[in-house]
Scaffold this motif. Structure first.
Motif, PDB file in Angstrom:
ATOM      1  N   VAL A 236      44.895  46.272  15.109  1.00  0.00           N
ATOM      2  CA  VAL A 236      46.182  45.028  14.045  1.00  0.00           C
ATOM      3  C   VAL A 236      45.614  43.709  13.513  1.00  0.00           C
ATOM      4  N   GLU A 237      45.889  43.574  12.619  1.00  0.00           N
ATOM      5  CA  GLU A 237      45.450  42.764  11.609  1.00  0.00           C
ATOM      6  C   GLU A 237      46.472  41.314  12.060  1.00  0.00           C
ATOM      7  N   ASN A 238      45.916  40.665  11.006  1.00  0.00           N
ATOM      8  CA  ASN A 238      45.899  38.377  11.256  1.00  0.00           C
ATOM      9  C   ASN A 238      47.460  38.880   9.668  1.00  0.00           C
ATOM     10  N   MET A 239      48.485  38.026  10.066  1.00  0.00           N
ATOM     11  CA  MET A 239      49.466  37.957   9.122  1.00  0.00           C
ATOM     12  C   MET A 239      49.062  37.403   7.755  1.00  0.00           C
ATOM     13  N   ASP A 240      47.645  37.115   7.539  1.00  0.00           N
ATOM     14  CA  ASP A 240      47.121  36.214   6.232  1.00  0.00           C
ATOM     15  C   ASP A 240      46.815  38.279   5.450  1.00  0.00           C
ATOM     16  N   LYS A 241      47.008  39.078   6.005  1.00  0.00           N
ATOM     17  CA  LYS A 241      46.644  40.216   5.468  1.00  0.00           C
ATOM     18  C   LYS A 241      47.400  41.006   4.933  1.00  0.00           C
ATOM     19  N   LEU A 242      48.778  40.551   5.210  1.00  0.00           N
ATOM     20  CA  LEU A 242      49.947  41.234   5.084  1.00  0.00           C
ATOM     21  C   LEU A 242      50.134  41.069   3.483  1.00  0.00           C
ATOM     22  N   LYS A 243      50.219  40.660   2.380  1.00  0.00           N
ATOM     23  CA  LYS A 243      50.340  40.450   1.113  1.00  0.00           C
ATOM     24  C   LYS A 243      50.126  41.509   1.015  1.00  0.00           C
ATOM     25  N   ASP A 244      48.023  41.364   0.547  1.00  0.00           N
ATOM     26  CA  ASP A 244      47.000  42.514   0.552  1.00  0.00           C
ATOM     27  C   ASP A 244      47.400  43.903   0.641  1.00  0.00           C
TER      28      ASP A 244
END
Lengths: 212, 212
Positions: free
Chosen positions: B132-140
């Motif tokens: 699970v990753e944080n939403m701030d990684k979504l764009k990349d």
């Protein structure tokens, strides 16, 4: 009007959606809505909406639209939103926990009173304010508390057997997430099978076609 | 036949269910089935089934029934079960975890490649083999991996905003569990809203009526 009289089964199927949309309009403090405005929100035709809602009589007035609160209340009565049917949940895995925590049972005619799982390691855990009990407590619990709705969040392989046991214990309605189409040979048993896989395939079909 | 040609939208809606039933028959090593037998299993009329399946031509033979494997394969092709569309899941709460773990994405045209949540405490947790990753990684992540399907297991309040961001990041299809009817102003976006609450109310209505 009396509950559900003169209302066709195809209208009934749309009732939960009307109920939801009308509820959202109430939250936005909207008092009246025309069939045209409602049709734009719901993606149905205005004439379909007029036909459907005419079944409930008296809430629409030409030029004034529908009285949202009254219509919402009437549809809620037909659906049985205040019934508070005693409900148990079988299977306290992730899906069971999600259902227990997020379904707002009290607003949908149900009152969750027990959660059961065959996995001993879940015993004693608290989910949505209810202590998970082992399946061996199920019989006594049902005899004492007489639930009538059961939610099945269990594997496919266990579904039919557990459903049959639950019918013997007085369960009248199944909300079934088990990936198994419950078929009840008893009359007067209500089954709502939820097939999330079918829903995902519908999405896949859609993607398949827009990417053509 | 070519994908979906001459098949009406009402038949399309029933396809996932046919696909599921035919798959179960294959598991039971059944090779052929008549429309009458299939109708008993599925609760449709035999004539409805003949009409539906005639759209795919060539798989039914009078007196011999349908070749289950061929029909299953053809329907699977139309649905896109092998498409492997890159899929991300937003929201790793209980529902998101249940969906990630139990949906058999690979058999339903999707390939789950990423899971995101705004809750920092879930970061790094492994769900269905994915971190699970944080939403701030979504764009990349989206710019690098180009997923096209997004599953939304997030609260209603966040749904529209996150969906709009995802469209900008290239998402084409939404499987939406957020209790919010996503409405996309963009063309060529597929949305499948799942309203479990509507399903529960349908059950409540049923109980309400058998107990009358």
């Amino acid at each position: 009007m009396s509950k559900g009289s003169n209302v066709s089964s195809s209208v009934i199927k749309r009732l939960p959606r009307y109920y939801r949309f009308l509820g959202e309009l109430m939250k936005q403090n909207v008092n009246r809505i025309s069939s045209r405005e409602l049709s734009e929100k719901m993606g149905l035709t205005a004439s379909q909406i007029r036909q459907d809602l005419n079944c409930f009589g008296g809430f629409g007035q030409q030029g004034y639209g529908y009285n949202i609160e009254e219509l919402h209340k009437e549809i809620g009565k037909i659906l049985g939103v205040d019934a508070g049917y005693k409900t148990i949940l079988i299977g306290a895995g992730n899906l069971g926990k999600a259902i227990a925590a997020h379904m707002n049972f009290e607003k949908r005619g149900c009152h969750l009173i027990g959660i059961f799982d065959s996995n001993k390691s879940l015993e004693g855990e608290t989910v949505a304010g209810i202590t998970v009990e082992n399946m061996d407590k199920l019989k006594d619990f049902c005899n004492t508390n007489n639930p009538i709705v059961a939610i099945l969040c269990i594997p496919k392989t266990a579904a039919q057997e557990i459903a049959e046991l639950l019918v013997k214990l007085g369960i009248t309605a199944f909300w079934n997430f088990s990936h198994y189409d419950l078929r009840m040979t008893y009359s007067n048993i209500v089954v709502e099978n939820v097939h999330l896989g079918d829903s995902l395939l519908t999405l896949t079909y859609g993607v398949n076609n827009i990417l053509d």
